[in-house]
Design a protein around this motif. Structure first.
Motif, PDB file in Angstrom:
ATOM      1  N   PHE A   8       0.986  -1.208   0.241  1.00 16.52           N
ATOM      2  CA  PHE A   8       0.061   0.150   0.187  1.00 16.52           C
ATOM      3  C   PHE A   8       0.901   1.153   0.041  1.00 16.52           C
ATOM      4  O   PHE A   8       1.108   1.797   0.998  1.00 16.52           O
ATOM      5  N   GLY A   9       1.210   1.728  -1.205  1.00 15.05           N
ATOM      6  CA  GLY A   9       2.057   2.803  -1.447  1.00 15.05           C
ATOM      7  C   GLY A   9       1.342   4.234  -1.132  1.00 15.05           C
ATOM      8  O   GLY A   9       0.143   4.518  -1.049  1.00 15.05           O
ATOM      9  N   TYR A  10       2.129   5.280  -1.217  1.00 17.75           N
ATOM     10  CA  TYR A  10       1.311   6.485  -1.031  1.00 17.75           C
ATOM     11  C   TYR A  10       0.806   6.950  -2.269  1.00 17.75           C
ATOM     12  O   TYR A  10      -0.408   7.696  -2.225  1.00 17.75           O
ATOM     13  N   THR A  11       1.143   6.594  -3.474  1.00 15.62           N
ATOM     14  CA  THR A  11       0.369   6.932  -4.392  1.00 15.62           C
ATOM     15  C   THR A  11      -0.445   5.764  -5.269  1.00 15.62           C
ATOM     16  O   THR A  11      -1.427   6.021  -6.058  1.00 15.62           O
ATOM     17  N   CYS A  12       0.106   4.532  -5.173  1.00 19.26           N
ATOM     18  CA  CYS A  12      -0.356   3.341  -5.661  1.00 19.26           C
ATOM     19  C   CYS A  12      -0.051   2.045  -4.821  1.00 19.26           C
ATOM     20  O   CYS A  12       0.317   2.113  -3.733  1.00 19.26           O
ATOM     21  N   ALA A  13      -1.036   1.105  -5.128  1.00 18.02           N
ATOM     22  CA  ALA A  13      -1.101   0.067  -4.280  1.00 18.02           C
ATOM     23  C   ALA A  13      -1.118  -1.310  -5.433  1.00 18.02           C
ATOM     24  O   ALA A  13      -1.546  -1.035  -6.618  1.00 18.02           O
ATOM     25  N   CYS A  14      -0.831  -2.340  -4.874  1.00 23.11           N
ATOM     26  CA  CYS A  14      -0.408  -3.324  -5.622  1.00 23.11           C
ATOM     27  C   CYS A  14      -0.563  -4.605  -4.696  1.00 23.11           C
ATOM     28  O   CYS A  14      -0.467  -4.666  -3.509  1.00 23.11           O
ATOM     29  N   VAL A  15      -1.332  -5.835  -5.371  1.00 24.48           N
ATOM     30  CA  VAL A  15      -1.478  -7.077  -4.652  1.00 24.48           C
ATOM     31  C   VAL A  15      -1.103  -8.029  -5.189  1.00 24.48           C
ATOM     32  O   VAL A  15      -1.246  -8.293  -6.547  1.00 24.48           O
ATOM     33  N   ALA A  16      -0.501  -9.104  -4.501  1.00 26.43           N
ATOM     34  CA  ALA A  16      -0.091 -10.466  -5.216  1.00 26.43           C
ATOM     35  C   ALA A  16      -0.637 -11.469  -4.443  1.00 26.43           C
ATOM     36  O   ALA A  16      -0.828 -11.382  -3.151  1.00 26.43           O
ATOM     37  N   ILE A  17      -0.740 -12.545  -5.100  1.00 27.29           N
ATOM     38  CA  ILE A  17      -1.391 -13.902  -4.086  1.00 27.29           C
ATOM     39  C   ILE A  17      -0.061 -14.934  -4.377  1.00 27.29           C
ATOM     40  O   ILE A  17       0.493 -14.924  -5.248  1.00 27.29           O
ATOM     41  N   PHE A  18      -0.201 -15.863  -3.159  1.00 28.59           N
ATOM     42  CA  PHE A  18       0.581 -16.906  -3.056  1.00 28.59           C
ATOM     43  C   PHE A  18      -0.099 -18.152  -3.199  1.00 28.59           C
ATOM     44  O   PHE A  18      -0.988 -18.356  -2.593  1.00 28.59           O
ATOM     45  N   LYS A  19       0.059 -19.049  -4.374  1.00 25.73           N
ATOM     46  CA  LYS A  19      -0.735 -20.054  -4.477  1.00 25.73           C
ATOM     47  C   LYS A  19       0.043 -21.054  -5.186  1.00 25.73           C
ATOM     48  O   LYS A  19       0.891 -20.833  -6.182  1.00 25.73           O
ATOM     49  N   ASP A  20       0.066 -22.514  -4.878  1.00 27.92           N
ATOM     50  CA  ASP A  20       0.698 -23.529  -5.568  1.00 27.92           C
ATOM     51  C   ASP A  20       2.108 -23.373  -5.663  1.00 27.92           C
ATOM     52  O   ASP A  20       2.810 -23.478  -6.880  1.00 27.92           O
ATOM     53  N   GLY A  21       2.698 -22.744  -4.610  1.00 27.50           N
ATOM     54  CA  GLY A  21       4.042 -22.409  -4.399  1.00 27.50           C
ATOM     55  C   GLY A  21       4.840 -21.418  -5.222  1.00 27.50           C
ATOM     56  O   GLY A  21       6.019 -21.287  -5.481  1.00 27.50           O
ATOM     57  N   ARG A  22       4.063 -20.519  -5.698  1.00 32.18           N
ATOM     58  CA  ARG A  22       4.510 -19.322  -6.600  1.00 32.18           C
ATOM     59  C   ARG A  22       3.648 -18.172  -6.161  1.00 32.18           C
ATOM     60  O   ARG A  22       2.560 -18.061  -5.874  1.00 32.18           O
ATOM     61  N   ALA A  23       4.285 -16.746  -6.453  1.00 34.10           N
ATOM     62  CA  ALA A  23       3.609 -15.520  -6.125  1.00 34.10           C
ATOM     63  C   ALA A  23       3.280 -15.024  -7.586  1.00 34.10           C
ATOM     64  O   ALA A  23       4.082 -14.925  -8.602  1.00 34.10           O
TER      65      ALA A  23
END
Length: 509
Positions: A8-23
């Motif tokens: 959660f950044g000052y200007t932008c946000a980014c989301v990643a998921i971890f599943k099946d051993g990888r992100a």
């Protein structure tokens, strides 16, 4: 088992998921892998992301940007007041609490920064869950290294209000190292890694020591006067000058026109990271006149030459501070959207000619990737064996000092627990005080990085009373223990009388 990592950044946000051993980083419903941390309030709804950012031209006073600058801060905080002065959305104070003043329809309401952050984080959770197809809430959230405990608490609470089960807050530099599996390459012996992050509003450079998978922050330097928006503004001013040259109209004082032009400059800037030229077209920029201008990468670099130099200087300063040279580093990790700028990457490579520069993962996604890997590790069932994984440890985020007097009677501050110390940590220190006194006060301090002078702020005072006066000095054994959760335990014992005081400060998060 799946888990989520959020930056959660000052200007932008980014989301990643971890599943099946990888992100994997997940695109939002607009197809973008990074979402502007912008919230627009309308009469019957709240809009988050690119639509809110683009609609700011018409709805600036009800659109909140850079809410992270207010999270966990009070009305007396210099950073909060700086944000208050530049925010198009009115910021008001009630006591020490801060609120955004939103006028939706005929109603005016006060909205807390936490409530705004919650909406952005809800967007991240919905984006992740749409990709997973299930109601997964376990998450790791990243925080800047210089975040205070109050700011960490506010972010954690906003994430929990958004429906996340926060497994851990980790520092952004540690997340960046995790994204590249740094630590596994050096199972024994020490190495040094530089994390360079140029985000939307600030630049941070961090030197870390990697030892058998453990990360220790040697020092970090943050400059809030330069960021990706500085480059966008420089390009926007150039485009305004081009418009004036072509149409004999000065729009530099027209807030709405400049906001439209800034949006166009931002798109052009992003394009110039991968193309040698970019076109900026703004429909009906001023008095119904359209504006169309082509900008080359070389021209952009020339316009931003002073900013590029300013973006490099903190690296040199940090190396001097930690007493290391470029040859002492094995890798440089690039983070933040503006670290994509090719000229900037070349300048960093020139500073570290024989050092591996890591930017294969998009710089604006790398921190979220690392957070997702940490989340998968903590969730535990679907990820790699913890013994084989590089784990970021919690560290003390700020120096903890004790105030003493030297032989001349002058006050001095000695560091008991340096910032970056891996937790848990224990320090023992013997304080001396005049034997004629019947009571002594042990004072601990912490630094406030936002104040240029008088920056040691009192953190804790412990008073030992009913001491027996004597000719020689009182010797006070002070034991300071900080646990992994940030809680602080301090005990003071007078060696001669055995008088003691014990204080425990629970972790704010």
């Amino acid at each position: 088992m799946a888990a989520i990592g959020v930056h959660f950044g000052y200007t932008c946000a980014c989301v990643a998921i971890f599943k099946d051993g990888r992100a994997d980083v997940i695109a939002n419903d607009a197809g973008d892998r990074v979402t502007p941390s912008v919230v627009a309030y309308r009469e019957t709804e709240q809009i988050v992301g690119i639509a809110a950012k683009q609609g700011r031209v018409r709805n600036a006073t009800n659109t909140v940007v850079k809410v992270k600058q207010l999270l966990g801060r009070t009305s007396v905080d210099p950073e909060a007041n700086a944000h208050k002065a530049e925010s198009k959305c009115p910021v008001v104070s009630k006591g020490e609490k801060l609120y955004y003043e939103i006028t939706a329809g005929e109603q005016t309401k006060l909205v807390t920064p936490d409530a705004v952050a919650k909406l952005v984080l809800e967007k991240m959770r919905e984006t992740a869950q749409a990709a997973l197809g299930s109601d997964v809430t376990d998450a790791v959230i990243t925080v800047p290294f210089e975040f205070s405990q109050a700011q960490k608490t506010a972010l954690r609470e906003a994430a929990e209000a958004a429906g996340f089960n926060v497994l851990r807050l980790i520092h952004e530099p540690s997340a960046a190292l995790l994204a590249y599996n740094i630590g596994q390459e050096f199972p024994s012996g020490k190495s040094h890694v530089l994390v360079y992050k140029l985000g939307g509003t600030s630049l941070s450079v961090t030197a870390l020591q990697v030892n058998g998978g453990m990360f220790r922050v040697l020092d970090t330097l943050t400059d809030h006067s330069v960021g990706g928006e500085s480059y966008t503004d420089a390009l926007a001013l150039h485009l305004a000058a081009e418009f004036k040259r072509s149409f004999k109209q000065d729009i530099s004082n027209n807030a709405r026109a400049m906001m439209k032009l800034t949006n166009g400059a931002d798109h052009a800037k992003h394009s110039l990271s991968s193309l040698t030229s970019a076109n900026c077209f703004v429909d009906s920029l001023h008095d119904g006149m359209d504006f169309d201008c082509n900008i080359s990468r070389a021209r952009f670099e020339q316009l931003c030459s002073s900013l590029l130099s300013k973006s490099i200087q903190p690296i040199k300063t940090l190396l001097e501070t930690v007493g290391l040279s470029a040859r002492d580093f094995s890798q440089v990790v690039l983070c933040g959207g503006s670290a994509r700028i090719p000229r900037l990457q070349k300048m960093i490579q020139d500073l570290f000619p024989d050092v591996e520069q890591l930017c294969s993962t998009p710089p604006d996604e790398v921190i979220a990737m690392g957070a997702a890997l940490e989340a998968g590790l903590l969730a535990g069932k679907d990820g790699p064996c913890p013994d084989d994984e590089s784990v970021a440890v919690e560290v003390c985020s700020a120096d903890i000092l004790v105030k003493e007097q030297d032989e001349s009677g002058a006050e001095v501050f000695n560091v008991l627990l340096p910032s970056g110390t891996p937790l848990p940590a224990r320090r023992v220190h013997t304080l001396q005080g005049p034997g004629a006194l019947a009571s002594l006060c042990v004072e601990l301090y912490h630094p406030d990085y936002h104040l240029p002078s008088n920056w040691w702020l009192p953190s804790l005072q412990i008073v030992l009373r009913d001491l027996e006066p004597k000719e020689e000095n009182h010797d006070i054994d002070t034991v300071l223990t900080m646990k992994r959760d940030g809680s602080l335990h301090v005990s003071c014992v007078d060696q001669s009388s055995g008088r003691s005081e014990v204080v425990t400060i629970a972790a704010a998060s």
